[in-house]
Write an enzyme that holds these catalytic residues in place. Structure first.
Site, PDB file in Angstrom:
ATOM      1  N   ARG A 193       0.840  -1.190   0.000  1.00  0.00           N
ATOM      2  CA  ARG A 193       0.000   0.000   0.000  1.00  0.00           C
ATOM      3  C   ARG A 193       0.885   1.254   0.000  1.00  0.00           C
ATOM      4  O   ARG A 193       1.788   1.371   0.806  1.00  0.00           O
ATOM      5  CB  ARG A 193      -0.881  -0.024   1.258  1.00  0.00           C
ATOM      6  N   THR A 251      -1.102   7.549  -1.055  1.00  0.00           N
ATOM      7  CA  THR A 251      -2.395   7.422  -1.759  1.00  0.00           C
ATOM      8  C   THR A 251      -3.280   6.329  -1.177  1.00  0.00           C
ATOM      9  O   THR A 251      -4.467   6.250  -1.506  1.00  0.00           O
ATOM     10  CB  THR A 251      -2.159   7.085  -3.246  1.00  0.00           C
ATOM     11  N   ASP A 285      -4.047 -12.970  10.055  1.00  0.00           N
ATOM     12  CA  ASP A 285      -3.023 -12.605   9.070  1.00  0.00           C
ATOM     13  C   ASP A 285      -2.207 -13.845   8.705  1.00  0.00           C
ATOM     14  O   ASP A 285      -1.445 -14.354   9.528  1.00  0.00           O
ATOM     15  CB  ASP A 285      -2.119 -11.503   9.643  1.00  0.00           C
ATOM     16  N   ASP A 340       1.710 -13.493   9.004  1.00  0.00           N
ATOM     17  CA  ASP A 340       2.177 -13.477  10.401  1.00  0.00           C
ATOM     18  C   ASP A 340       2.135 -14.876  10.992  1.00  0.00           C
ATOM     19  O   ASP A 340       3.069 -15.309  11.671  1.00  0.00           O
ATOM     20  CB  ASP A 340       1.289 -12.564  11.255  1.00  0.00           C
TER      21      ASP A 340
HETATM   22  N1  URA Z   1      -4.588 -11.092   4.362  1.00  0.00           N
HETATM   23  C1  URA Z   1      -4.573 -11.935   5.422  1.00  0.00           C
HETATM   24  O1  URA Z   1      -3.546 -12.500   5.765  1.00  0.00           O
HETATM   25  N2  URA Z   1      -5.721 -12.136   6.092  1.00  0.00           N
HETATM   26  C2  URA Z   1      -6.879 -11.533   5.764  1.00  0.00           C
HETATM   27  O2  URA Z   1      -7.892 -11.758   6.412  1.00  0.00           O
HETATM   28  C3  URA Z   1      -6.877 -10.652   4.652  1.00  0.00           C
HETATM   29  C4  URA Z   1      -5.719 -10.459   3.970  1.00  0.00           C
END
Ligand code: URA
Length: 242
Positions: A136, A140, A234, A237
């Protein structure tokens, strides 16, 4: 926050009476011919249950994610065209078989997509793998291409694009635009994904009607932070750090 209605299904082997099968949430149906959802088998639902749980520790998360990635790659390969290939067996008989029509390569969307590379290597020996980094833009808030390294002859290959989580689809859309700009025909792109949001995948399938998506599960929607719900948190992670 956008959500769609999820479906429930009794899950278990066919020989078991319905009353003995537990009910589980299965993938949301989506009316696009270019989106293929893995069969919602008891095995797949059990594997997804493991990786979705917040109690699952990193080693198990990796192990069970890899199992699903393997199923995705195996199914994805069924979507590549084949041509006739007749061979002679050691006992001197012919066997009318097939072989894949063209060369393939993988392209992972960093960093989470890199977790899917080994699954592809396990199925396709010496496969070339490229990488795309999209992040990202701070100013912007739009996705921006930061880095790519792709096989020089990518325009002549079938491309298996790898990203485990498909939320809004911003990164995947930009990755496909990069591939198209390098001369890869849209109908030679196969996107492999573990969990998708219905709104993300719907827009993607309409924007790119000729590419194919193979996903393990279309979830209920996105939360206010654009995490997939119920999702698994995530992915990067959990796979790399937690
Ligand atoms: N990326 C992820 O790792 N988890 C999500 O819920 C959305 C994008």
């Amino acid at each position: 926050m956008a959500t769609s209605t999820s479906s429930s299904k009794s899950v278990g082997p066919d020989y078991r009476p319905e009353i003995q099968k537990p009910t589980a949430t299965v993938s949301t149906a989506i009316p696009h011919k270019n989106v293929h959802t893995l069969s919602q088998t008891p095995q797949l639902i059990a594997l997804l249950t493991m990786i979705r749980s917040k109690e699952t520790q990193r080693a198990d998360f990796i192990f069970y994610s890899n199992r699903i990635i393997r199923l995705l790659v195996e199914e994805g390969l069924n979507h590549l065209p084949v041509v006739s290939h007749t061979i002679t067996t050691p006992v001197g008989r012919e066997y009318a078989g097939v072989r894949f029509q063209g060369k393939i390569c993988g392209v992972s969307i960093m960093r989470a997509g890199e977790a899917m590379e080994q699954g592809l290597r396990d199925c396709c020996r010496s496969v070339r793998i490229g990488k795309i980094l999209i992040q990202r833009d701070e100013e912007t808030s739009l996705p921006k291409l930061f880095y790519d390294k792709l096989p020089e002859d990518i325009a002549e290959r079938w491309v298996l694009l790898l990203d485990p989580m498909f939320a809004t689809g911003g990164s995947a859309t930009m990755a496909v635009d990069v591939l198209l700009s390098r001369g890869v025909p849209e109908d030679r792109i196969l996107f492999l994904n573990l969990i998708a949001s219905p709104e993300g995948i719907d827009g993607f399938a309409k924007k790119f009607p000729k590419l194919r998506v193979v996903t393990a599960f279309i979830d209920q929607g996105l939360d206010e932070k654009n995490y997939i719900v119920p999702g698994l948190g995530d992915f990067g992670d959990r796979f790399y750090t937690m």
